[in-house]
Design a protein around this motif. Structure first.
Motif, short mmCIF file in Angstrom:
data_model
loop_
_atom_site.label_atom_id
_atom_site.label_comp_id
_atom_site.label_asym_id
_atom_site.label_seq_id
_atom_site.Cartn_x
_atom_site.Cartn_y
_atom_site.Cartn_z
N ASP A 1 -5.00 6.77 -2.35
CA ASP A 1 -3.97 5.44 -2.08
C ASP A 1 -3.58 4.46 -3.20
OD1 ASP A 1 -3.58 6.41 0.38
OD2 ASP A 1 -4.15 4.75 1.66
N LYS B 1 -7.83 0.89 6.89
CA LYS B 1 -6.43 1.39 6.88
C LYS B 1 -6.02 2.30 5.70
CE LYS B 1 -4.27 -2.51 9.43
NZ LYS B 1 -3.19 -3.43 9.22
N THR B 2 -6.80 2.40 4.55
CA THR B 2 -6.79 3.11 3.60
C THR B 2 -7.35 4.43 3.38
OG1 THR B 2 -8.71 2.20 2.16
CG2 THR B 2 -6.64 0.76 2.41
N GLU B 3 -6.80 5.13 2.46
CA GLU B 3 -7.43 6.46 2.29
C GLU B 3 -7.94 6.68 0.53
OE1 GLU B 3 -7.89 9.02 4.45
OE2 GLU B 3 -6.84 8.57 6.01
N ARG C 1 1.08 5.68 -0.25
CA ARG C 1 0.02 6.82 0.24
C ARG C 1 0.76 8.05 -0.31
NH1 ARG C 1 -2.31 6.39 5.84
NH2 ARG C 1 -3.57 4.99 4.46
N ARG D 1 -9.62 -2.19 4.30
CA ARG D 1 -10.38 -0.69 3.92
C ARG D 1 -10.07 0.27 5.00
NH1 ARG D 1 -16.21 0.05 1.10
NH2 ARG D 1 -16.00 2.24 0.71
N TRP E 1 -8.67 -4.82 -0.98
CA TRP E 1 -9.21 -3.46 -0.59
C TRP E 1 -10.21 -3.54 0.64
CZ3 TRP E 1 -14.05 -0.95 -2.38
CH2 TRP E 1 -14.08 0.29 -1.90
N LEU F 1 -7.13 3.63 -5.24
CA LEU F 1 -8.40 3.50 -4.57
C LEU F 1 -9.18 4.55 -4.19
CD1 LEU F 1 -6.43 1.62 -1.35
CD2 LEU F 1 -7.50 0.51 -3.35
N LEU G 1 -2.80 0.52 -4.60
CA LEU G 1 -2.68 -0.67 -3.90
C LEU G 1 -1.73 -1.43 -5.12
CD1 LEU G 1 -3.26 -2.86 -1.89
CD2 LEU G 1 -5.24 -3.42 -3.31
N LEU H 1 0.93 -1.14 0.00
CA LEU H 1 -0.18 -0.06 0.09
C LEU H 1 0.83 1.21 0.08
CD1 LEU H 1 -2.98 1.14 0.20
CD2 LEU H 1 -2.70 1.14 2.86
#
Length: 284
Positions: free
Chosen positions: A69, A64-66, A10, A62, A58, A84, A71, A8
């Protein structure tokens, strides 16, 4: 060894990528913004199951994601990247570039000429498989009306494919290009076995080859030890032949029977029988 991992990334707000922060996929396309790995920082890495998709991962991570981001999946050597957005992962190209030394192609290549094909071609997509980058080129004039061509980063022809782009058939052609032995496994296995036998033969000294060549069954037994050595004459034990039993004459038995019958009945023994018996005794 097959690798199945995800990573992942960012947005790094200290770079020009700060413009991407929290933008949806559609907004990125409308603004024609580039999504490059140099605008991002690595956040985490984890394992993925062989049958997992980007959407599955995802959903699993999810929280932990923004939005914005990226993947990155490494599925058995095939690299794929997904932006994402707020609804679901969107596949993108151009996020990671191998930067191969001597490469003649890039994501921005246009007006490229391919040997054996007329017209100019442009790169529309690329894929990374087993650490190698491959490009999908489209005819600039005919576009979907012409077949697409796959080239490696050095411009070498790999395969021709349809409008499906990097579909499973195209990926299989790329893997056969990278690993030609997978295309003819039985033939390659036979050649490998033959080469191993030759290598073992030549690794042994001249003495072993000359000494063992007449005693071993074949060259894969030439190993410095005489395992199948023929036995010398003094080592061979032959079975002792038995003397055949002396056969009794059938005529003699008949004569003896006739004499016995004559004596039991009180009759005189015929003279020719007495003479015959005397002659047989004299031969002993």
């Amino acid at each position: 060894m097959n690798i199945n991992q995800f990573a992942l990334y960012r947005v790094n707000k200290m770079t020009a990528g700060r413009k991407l922060w929290h933008l949806s996929y559609n907004e990125v396309r409308e603004k024609n913004l580039a999504v490059r790995v140099e605008f991002y920082r690595h956040m985490m890495v984890g394992e993925m199951k062989p049958d997992e998709t980007a959407n599955d991962i995802w959903k699993r991570i999810r929280y932990k994601t923004e939005v914005s981001d990226v993947l990155v999946l490494n599925h058995e050597g095939e690299i794929s990247c997904f932006y994402l957005s707020d609804d679901h992962p969107r596949r993108i190209s151009g996020f990671i570039s191998m930067g191969t030394t001597g490469s003649v192609l890039s994501v921005d290549t246009r007006d490229y000429m391919i040997d054996g094909y007329s017209g100019n071609w442009r790169v529309t997509d690329y894929i990374i498989i087993d650490g190698k980058q491959f490009y999908l080129l489209e005819h600039q004039e005919f576009r979907e009306q012409a077949a697409r061509i796959i080239l490696d980063s050095y411009g070498k022809y790999v395969a021709e494919t349809g409008i499906g782009g990097f579909d499973e058939t195209a990926k299989q052609k790329i893997r056969e290009y990278i690993h030609p032995e997978d295309k003819y496994p039985e033939r390659m296995k036979q050649l490998q076995t033959k080469m191993e036998l030759y290598q073992k033969y030549f690794q042994n000294g001249m003495y072993e080859r000359s000494h063992e060549s007449g005693t071993e069954a074949n060259y894969d037994m030439v190993d410095g030890q005489v395992n199948n050595q023929k036995k010398g004459a003094e080592q061979i034990q032959y079975p002792v032949a038995k003397r055949p039993k002396k056969r009794t004459s059938v005529i003699k038995k008949l004569h003896e029977k006739q004499i016995a019958i004559a004596r039991r009945s009180g009759k005189p023994v015929p003279r020719y029988l007495e003479q015959q018996m005397v002659q047989e005794r004299s031969r002993k």
